[in-house]
Enzyme design. Structure first.
Site, PDB file in Angstrom:
ATOM      1  N   ASN A  50       0.857  -1.185   0.000  1.00 55.42           N
ATOM      2  CA  ASN A  50       0.000   0.000   0.000  1.00 55.42           C
ATOM      3  C   ASN A  50       0.890   1.231   0.000  1.00 55.42           C
ATOM      4  O   ASN A  50       2.029   1.163   0.478  1.00 55.42           O
ATOM      5  CB  ASN A  50      -0.824   0.037   1.291  1.00 55.42           C
ATOM      6  CG  ASN A  50      -2.190  -0.553   1.115  1.00 55.42           C
ATOM      7  OD1 ASN A  50      -2.448  -1.244   0.141  1.00 55.42           O
ATOM      8  ND2 ASN A  50      -3.065  -0.277   2.062  1.00 55.42           N
ATOM      9  N   ASP A  88      -4.552  -4.930   2.196  1.00 57.25           N
ATOM     10  CA  ASP A  88      -5.745  -5.722   2.473  1.00 57.25           C
ATOM     11  C   ASP A  88      -5.689  -7.140   1.915  1.00 57.25           C
ATOM     12  O   ASP A  88      -6.423  -8.007   2.351  1.00 57.25           O
ATOM     13  CB  ASP A  88      -6.983  -5.009   1.917  1.00 57.25           C
ATOM     14  CG  ASP A  88      -7.337  -3.800   2.762  1.00 57.25           C
ATOM     15  OD1 ASP A  88      -7.327  -3.928   3.984  1.00 57.25           O
ATOM     16  OD2 ASP A  88      -7.598  -2.724   2.188  1.00 57.25           O
ATOM     17  N   LYS A 146      12.433 -17.128  -7.517  1.00 57.31           N
ATOM     18  CA  LYS A 146      11.960 -16.002  -8.333  1.00 57.31           C
ATOM     19  C   LYS A 146      11.177 -16.517  -9.553  1.00 57.31           C
ATOM     20  O   LYS A 146      11.669 -17.399 -10.264  1.00 57.31           O
ATOM     21  CB  LYS A 146      13.166 -15.169  -8.782  1.00 57.31           C
ATOM     22  CG  LYS A 146      12.780 -13.904  -9.496  1.00 57.31           C
ATOM     23  CD  LYS A 146      14.008 -13.126  -9.941  1.00 57.31           C
ATOM     24  CE  LYS A 146      13.565 -12.008 -10.861  1.00 57.31           C
ATOM     25  NZ  LYS A 146      14.642 -11.530 -11.689  1.00 57.31           N
ATOM     26  N   LYS A 185     -17.163   3.385   8.267  1.00 54.27           N
ATOM     27  CA  LYS A 185     -16.030   2.537   8.674  1.00 54.27           C
ATOM     28  C   LYS A 185     -15.943   2.435  10.199  1.00 54.27           C
ATOM     29  O   LYS A 185     -15.667   1.389  10.757  1.00 54.27           O
ATOM     30  CB  LYS A 185     -14.734   3.133   8.113  1.00 54.27           C
ATOM     31  CG  LYS A 185     -13.685   2.123   7.762  1.00 54.27           C
ATOM     32  CD  LYS A 185     -12.554   2.759   6.982  1.00 54.27           C
ATOM     33  CE  LYS A 185     -12.660   2.517   5.497  1.00 54.27           C
ATOM     34  NZ  LYS A 185     -11.558   3.110   4.736  1.00 54.27           N
TER      35      LYS A 185
END
Ligand code: CTP
Length: 401
Positions: free
Chosen positions: A214, A282, A292, A340
């Site tokens: 984020n 989230d 990888k 919220k």
């Protein structure tokens, strides 16, 4: 007598300016409350008040010159700065504000402050244009960012005949402010308040080199932890990846993923206060490749991460007495934040508009609305450190009253 001021050691620096006469009354008042006062008089301060009147009122010698060998021998600027509980600079001029903001140390007052580890409180007094000038405002903001407290100025008629913001507060108002400062810290100390603050982003790895995350610098959360610690709250900061320095007197636990942030949060309980500022990612990939992944088209399934705020708010056992959430919104800010708050069951929610590039994310500035009970308290655009101090003060007041 006021028990919160009783025996407090205060260094009062008197700067130049017609308002310096009020500082004589300030000494008298602080003495009445049994404070011990040592006064430092600046060169320009000497033009307005005399060392003799100060010495008679403070019952102490007046410190004037950093190069005075007698005084240096008795108490140098370092010893003086360690001796006190707080340093009060009243009145402080635009020039001294600029000097402190630039870190200059060319007289006893500025050297003493630069060498100090104590709370500095500034009481500005100047003409309205000087106060509102962009350079003074940016210097004051810089000093606030250093953690100095600014008391006033008030609005009204000025000695120069103009009208506006720039008047020094009255000795009674300054005394009240100083008294409150000690009172709040006394309550925090007696109640042994503890807090946890989550901050920064989390990283959810896809393979050893790739992750989803984020957008968050962690600045607002770090500033809140810093402000709570300054009030004397024992504070633990649980931080996602961030380049920010650990705030002084804060315990820090560094984590990467939401799962780690949740586990560390659970370990820190019980606490009195929880402030969830982290921009927790989230979602997390449903599987992690330990090698990888080679370049090719891939599909990633994402699962939801645990919600830490929700986990804290809905606990029956060891629920923090005050749970504060943040709501980062891009539209319908207040409406979504209120929803919220109800959904996540927290006591307060602090809403900010992350679509505005002048605030939020990487900026040093923010503007927020604190939603609590059925009220909304707005804090206009200001430095994140200023906003943090306001939020921390509101939290402390919640535990006092
Ligand atoms: N939060 C949390 N754990 C999560 C997600 C969010 O603790 N997994 C907390 C944040 O620290 C913040 C509040 O929940 O205090 C709201 O976060 P925000 O990102 O605004 O909202 P979300 O819950 O993620 O909802 P949405 O993204 O749908 O707006």
């Amino acid at each position: 007598m006021n028990k919160f001021l009783n025996k407090k050691k205060i260094i009062l620096i008197i700067g130049g300016g017609i308002a310096a006469y009020k500082s004589l009354d300030l000494i008298r008042l602080l003495k009445k409350y049994q404070c011990e006062i040592k006064v430092v008089l600046t060169e320009s301060g000497k033009k307005f008040v005399t060392p003799l009147s100060i010495a008679s009122l403070s019952k102490n010698k007046v410190y004037q010159n950093i190069f005075d060998s007698n005084q240096e021998a008795e108490m140098d600027h370092i010893t003086l700065s360690r001796w006190c509980d707080i340093i009060l600079f009243a009145p402080i001029t635009a020039n001294s504000i600029a000097k402190l903001a630039s870190g200059k140390a060319d007289d006893l007052a500025s050297t003493l402050i630069l060498a100090s580890n104590k709370q500095v409180m500034l009481v500005p007094a100047m003409n309205v244009r000087m106060w509102l000038h962009k350079s003074t405002q940016s210097n004051v903001n810089k000093l606030r960012d250093f953690g100095y407290l600014s008391i006033g100025p008030a609005s009204g008629e000025m000695a120069c005949g103009e009208y506006g913001e720039g008047r020094m507060l009255s000795p009674e108002e300054i005394c009240e402010y100083v008294k409150n400062y000690f009172f709040e810290r006394n309550v925090v100390k007696n109640k042994n308040l503890t807090a946890l603050v989550t901050a920064g982003p989390t990283k959810e790895y896809i393979d050893p080199v790739r992750f989803i995350t984020n957008n968050s610098s962690g600045k607002q959360g770090y500033e809140i932890a810093n402000s709570l610690a300054k009030f004397g709250v024992k504070t633990t900061l649980i931080s996602g990846p961030s380049i920010l320095k650990k705030p002084e007197n804060v315990d820090i636990i560094r984590v990467e993923t939401a799962k780690q942030m949740y586990e560390e949060t659970a370990k820190v309980l019980p606490v009195d206060i929880a402030v969830c500022v982290a921009a927790v990612t989230d979602f997390k990939p449903d599987r992690y490749e330990d090698k990888k992944i080679k370049k090719k088209n891939i599909n990633i399934n994402l699962n939801r991460n645990i919600d830490i705020l929700d986990f804290l708010s809905k606990r029956n056992f060891q629920r923090p007495k005050l749970v504060v959430g943040f709501a980062a919104e891009t539209n319908n800010v207040l409406k979504f934040a209120k929803e919220k708050k109800i959904r996540k069951y927290c006591d307060w929610i602090v809403a900010n508009d992350v679509s505005n590039p002048e605030i939020g994310f990487d900026s040093d500035y923010n503007a927020v609305s604190i939603i609590y009970d059925n009220k909304v308290e707005k804090i206009e655009r200001n430095l994140k450190s200023f906003i943090a101090n306001k939020i921390a003060k509101k939290i402390i007041n919640h535990f006092i009253y």
